[in-house]
Design a protein around this motif. Sequence first.
Motif, PDB file in Angstrom:
ATOM      1  N   ILE A 115       0.703  -1.095   0.089  1.00 37.27           N
ATOM      2  CA  ILE A 115       0.096  -0.021   0.006  1.00 37.27           C
ATOM      3  C   ILE A 115       0.806   1.309  -0.187  1.00 37.27           C
ATOM      4  CG2 ILE A 115      -1.634   1.372   1.122  1.00 37.27           C
ATOM      5  CD1 ILE A 115      -2.979  -1.305   2.443  1.00 37.27           C
ATOM      6  N   LEU A 116       1.699   1.299   0.815  1.00 34.10           N
ATOM      7  CA  LEU A 116       2.685   2.478   0.959  1.00 34.10           C
ATOM      8  C   LEU A 116       3.567   2.601  -0.214  1.00 34.10           C
ATOM      9  CD1 LEU A 116       3.310   4.824   2.611  1.00 34.10           C
ATOM     10  CD2 LEU A 116       5.021   3.566   3.987  1.00 34.10           C
ATOM     11  N   GLY A 117       4.161   1.573  -0.820  1.00 26.57           N
ATOM     12  CA  GLY A 117       4.911   1.682  -2.012  1.00 26.57           C
ATOM     13  C   GLY A 117       4.196   2.105  -3.056  1.00 26.57           C
ATOM     14  N   ILE A 118       2.875   1.669  -3.327  1.00 26.63           N
ATOM     15  CA  ILE A 118       2.087   1.839  -4.462  1.00 26.63           C
ATOM     16  C   ILE A 118       1.878   3.530  -4.512  1.00 26.63           C
ATOM     17  CG2 ILE A 118      -0.056   1.753  -5.661  1.00 26.63           C
ATOM     18  CD1 ILE A 118       0.176  -1.386  -4.944  1.00 26.63           C
ATOM     19  N   LEU A 119       1.341   3.939  -3.039  1.00 28.36           N
ATOM     20  CA  LEU A 119       1.156   5.493  -3.017  1.00 28.36           C
ATOM     21  C   LEU A 119       2.322   6.188  -3.184  1.00 28.36           C
ATOM     22  CD1 LEU A 119      -1.080   5.323   0.095  1.00 28.36           C
ATOM     23  CD2 LEU A 119      -1.974   5.580  -1.985  1.00 28.36           C
ATOM     24  N   LEU A 120       3.450   6.046  -2.756  1.00 25.60           N
ATOM     25  CA  LEU A 120       4.636   6.604  -3.031  1.00 25.60           C
ATOM     26  C   LEU A 120       5.207   6.828  -4.325  1.00 25.60           C
ATOM     27  CD1 LEU A 120       6.829   5.614  -0.019  1.00 25.60           C
ATOM     28  CD2 LEU A 120       5.653   8.099  -0.203  1.00 25.60           C
ATOM     29  N   ILE A 203       9.090  -1.694   0.826  1.00 24.61           N
ATOM     30  CA  ILE A 203       8.463  -0.586   0.394  1.00 24.61           C
ATOM     31  C   ILE A 203       9.347   0.216  -0.634  1.00 24.61           C
ATOM     32  CG2 ILE A 203       7.970   1.723   1.250  1.00 24.61           C
ATOM     33  CD1 ILE A 203       7.277   0.587   3.973  1.00 24.61           C
ATOM     34  N   ALA A 204      10.681   0.094  -0.479  1.00 27.93           N
ATOM     35  CA  ALA A 204      11.666   0.585  -1.425  1.00 27.93           C
ATOM     36  C   ALA A 204      11.432  -0.033  -2.874  1.00 27.93           C
ATOM     37  CB  ALA A 204      13.001   0.413  -0.943  1.00 27.93           C
ATOM     38  N   LEU A 209       9.508   0.322  -8.438  1.00 34.84           N
ATOM     39  CA  LEU A 209       8.959  -0.404  -9.410  1.00 34.84           C
ATOM     40  C   LEU A 209       7.579   0.456 -10.075  1.00 34.84           C
ATOM     41  CD1 LEU A 209       8.925  -2.502 -11.558  1.00 34.84           C
ATOM     42  CD2 LEU A 209       7.541  -4.129  -9.966  1.00 34.84           C
ATOM     43  N   CYS A 210       6.656   0.853  -8.886  1.00 33.87           N
ATOM     44  CA  CYS A 210       5.569   1.603  -9.299  1.00 33.87           C
ATOM     45  C   CYS A 210       5.874   2.919  -9.926  1.00 33.87           C
ATOM     46  CB  CYS A 210       4.845   1.691  -7.975  1.00 33.87           C
ATOM     47  SG  CYS A 210       3.321   2.460  -8.164  1.00 33.87           S
ATOM     48  N   ARG A 211       6.782   3.461  -9.342  1.00 35.46           N
ATOM     49  CA  ARG A 211       7.079   4.923 -10.140  1.00 35.46           C
ATOM     50  C   ARG A 211       7.526   4.703 -11.707  1.00 35.46           C
ATOM     51  NH1 ARG A 211      11.483   7.763 -11.411  1.00 35.46           N
ATOM     52  NH2 ARG A 211      11.488   9.783 -11.284  1.00 35.46           N
ATOM     53  N   ALA A 212       8.306   3.733 -11.959  1.00 33.13           N
ATOM     54  CA  ALA A 212       8.719   3.368 -13.436  1.00 33.13           C
ATOM     55  C   ALA A 212       7.755   3.119 -14.060  1.00 33.13           C
ATOM     56  CB  ALA A 212       9.850   2.439 -13.252  1.00 33.13           C
ATOM     57  N   SER A 213       6.747   2.094 -13.559  1.00 31.35           N
ATOM     58  CA  SER A 213       5.542   1.650 -14.223  1.00 31.35           C
ATOM     59  C   SER A 213       4.770   2.625 -14.548  1.00 31.35           C
ATOM     60  CB  SER A 213       5.080   0.451 -13.637  1.00 31.35           C
ATOM     61  OG  SER A 213       3.851  -0.185 -14.340  1.00 31.35           O
ATOM     62  N   MET A 214       4.254   3.725 -13.554  1.00 34.79           N
ATOM     63  CA  MET A 214       3.484   4.659 -13.705  1.00 34.79           C
ATOM     64  C   MET A 214       3.916   5.741 -14.728  1.00 34.79           C
ATOM     65  SD  MET A 214       0.499   4.783 -12.089  1.00 34.79           S
ATOM     66  CE  MET A 214      -0.002   6.372 -12.156  1.00 34.79           C
ATOM     67  N   LEU A 215       5.306   5.844 -14.838  1.00 34.91           N
ATOM     68  CA  LEU A 215       6.010   6.722 -15.535  1.00 34.91           C
ATOM     69  C   LEU A 215       5.760   6.393 -17.278  1.00 34.91           C
ATOM     70  CD1 LEU A 215       9.019   8.120 -14.066  1.00 34.91           C
ATOM     71  CD2 LEU A 215       7.036   9.685 -14.632  1.00 34.91           C
ATOM     72  N   LEU A 246      -0.348  -1.533 -12.286  1.00 41.22           N
ATOM     73  CA  LEU A 246      -0.207  -2.560 -11.036  1.00 41.22           C
ATOM     74  C   LEU A 246       0.290  -3.937 -11.399  1.00 41.22           C
ATOM     75  CD1 LEU A 246      -3.506  -2.019  -8.973  1.00 41.22           C
ATOM     76  CD2 LEU A 246      -1.044  -1.486  -8.371  1.00 41.22           C
ATOM     77  N   PRO A 247       0.365  -4.736 -12.785  1.00 40.40           N
ATOM     78  CA  PRO A 247       0.716  -5.977 -12.670  1.00 40.40           C
ATOM     79  C   PRO A 247       2.214  -6.043 -12.633  1.00 40.40           C
ATOM     80  CG  PRO A 247      -0.790  -5.370 -14.571  1.00 40.40           C
ATOM     81  CD  PRO A 247      -0.747  -4.034 -13.781  1.00 40.40           C
ATOM     82  N   PRO A 248       3.075  -5.227 -13.081  1.00 40.04           N
ATOM     83  CA  PRO A 248       4.482  -5.443 -12.513  1.00 40.04           C
ATOM     84  C   PRO A 248       4.776  -5.505 -10.989  1.00 40.04           C
ATOM     85  CG  PRO A 248       4.277  -4.063 -14.314  1.00 40.04           C
ATOM     86  CD  PRO A 248       2.950  -4.177 -13.863  1.00 40.04           C
ATOM     87  N   VAL A 249       3.975  -4.408 -10.278  1.00 41.55           N
ATOM     88  CA  VAL A 249       4.088  -4.495  -8.818  1.00 41.55           C
ATOM     89  C   VAL A 249       3.673  -5.750  -8.029  1.00 41.55           C
ATOM     90  CG1 VAL A 249       3.740  -3.229  -6.910  1.00 41.55           C
ATOM     91  CG2 VAL A 249       3.987  -1.962  -9.171  1.00 41.55           C
ATOM     92  N   VAL A 250       2.405  -6.437  -8.593  1.00 40.91           N
ATOM     93  CA  VAL A 250       1.988  -7.268  -7.960  1.00 40.91           C
ATOM     94  C   VAL A 250       2.789  -8.675  -8.286  1.00 40.91           C
ATOM     95  CG1 VAL A 250      -0.279  -9.044  -8.153  1.00 40.91           C
ATOM     96  CG2 VAL A 250      -0.537  -6.576  -8.148  1.00 40.91           C
ATOM     97  N   THR A 251       3.510  -8.775  -9.565  1.00 40.72           N
ATOM     98  CA  THR A 251       4.295  -9.935 -10.005  1.00 40.72           C
ATOM     99  C   THR A 251       5.246  -9.895  -8.849  1.00 40.72           C
ATOM    100  OG1 THR A 251       3.369  -9.540 -12.192  1.00 40.72           O
ATOM    101  CG2 THR A 251       5.432 -10.855 -11.843  1.00 40.72           C
ATOM    102  N   LEU A 252       6.149  -8.665  -8.693  1.00 38.58           N
ATOM    103  CA  LEU A 252       7.123  -8.414  -7.891  1.00 38.58           C
ATOM    104  C   LEU A 252       6.848  -9.002  -6.394  1.00 38.58           C
ATOM    105  CD1 LEU A 252      10.165  -7.554  -7.410  1.00 38.58           C
ATOM    106  CD2 LEU A 252       9.442  -5.310  -7.209  1.00 38.58           C
TER     107      LEU A 252
END
Length: 325
Positions: A115-120, A203-204, A209-215, A246-252
């Motif tokens: 949750i915190l990693g995705i939000l950040l 979290i790190a 990963l979420c930042r890179a995927s969102m960009l 989200l899929p790459p983050v969930v996979t990781l």
Amino acid sequence: MNILKVLAQRLSYALALLIAVLVLNFTMINLAPGDVVDTIAADMGGASAELMEQIHTEYGLDKPIIVQLGNYVWRVLQFDLGHSYFYNRPVTEMIFERLPATLLLVFSAQIFALILGILLGVFAAIRPNGILSHIVTLFALFGYAAPVFWTGILLLIAFSLNIPLFPVAGMRDVTIDGGFFPQALSVAHHLVLPMLSLGSIFIALYSRLCRASMLEVLGSDYIRTAKAKGLSPRDVTLKHGLKNALPPVVTLAGLQFSAVISGAVLVESVFSWPGLGQLALTSILARDTPTILGILFFSALVVIIGNLLTDLALRLIDPRIRKST
């Protein structure tokens, strides 16, 4: 129907993998030098060769390793993990006593980190050159580089000794008398520091990963089309951007589940958390082979179930995976 077919296929793979892990763990532990008889002899201050041979025979350690392996696999198929040499108790009983504490710590840390990693990651991707994005990058580098036990020790010193906000050790306050809610609040109070320690490194990972995927998603053509249609920034970011990022983050998260389990062993040792990690450490020092094998078996089972749930979650999140099946 496709989901049921995929689930049956994954369950068959999981069963085969579990048996392979079972055989590999037993073989590797029994090929290591020494056994529990050496520990017993050391605790006794020495033992004669006849006595050591008698103990080997009593524990069935005098049989060929292939016979011991066959007997062990047959017992596990009957849901019998053996008897602890050190604790003199059934291994299954001890594991089920400690398993809830470990699962609480592992799942709390994983959910908190996700949750915190995705939000950040989302906030950092909205303004990639802003100060928050740089803070997330620095935090990710620090969190990934710091071992979980070191982070745990720092948190223990900071918030248990210098600023006594949280308990030093244990899972609950034994002096509290009351019903469910007082006990639950006590467990939650004790859980904060172990959860932060275990979740820090993940979290790190998830935030980066979420930042890179969102960009990558926010720079795609359909996002520009959604903006041109006049959709609000919130709808563009959450409904179109985050869902596809989200899929790459969930996979990781699924792939890192084994790392969460192994990290829990170290965190439990730092905070004296009464889970499988504490039991594993004591069993390793005592060369208690049945208990070690039982803990490894349950750890592998939790990791396999976590990966299976991750696979199913990806099929629910990403329609392209559903169509491919």
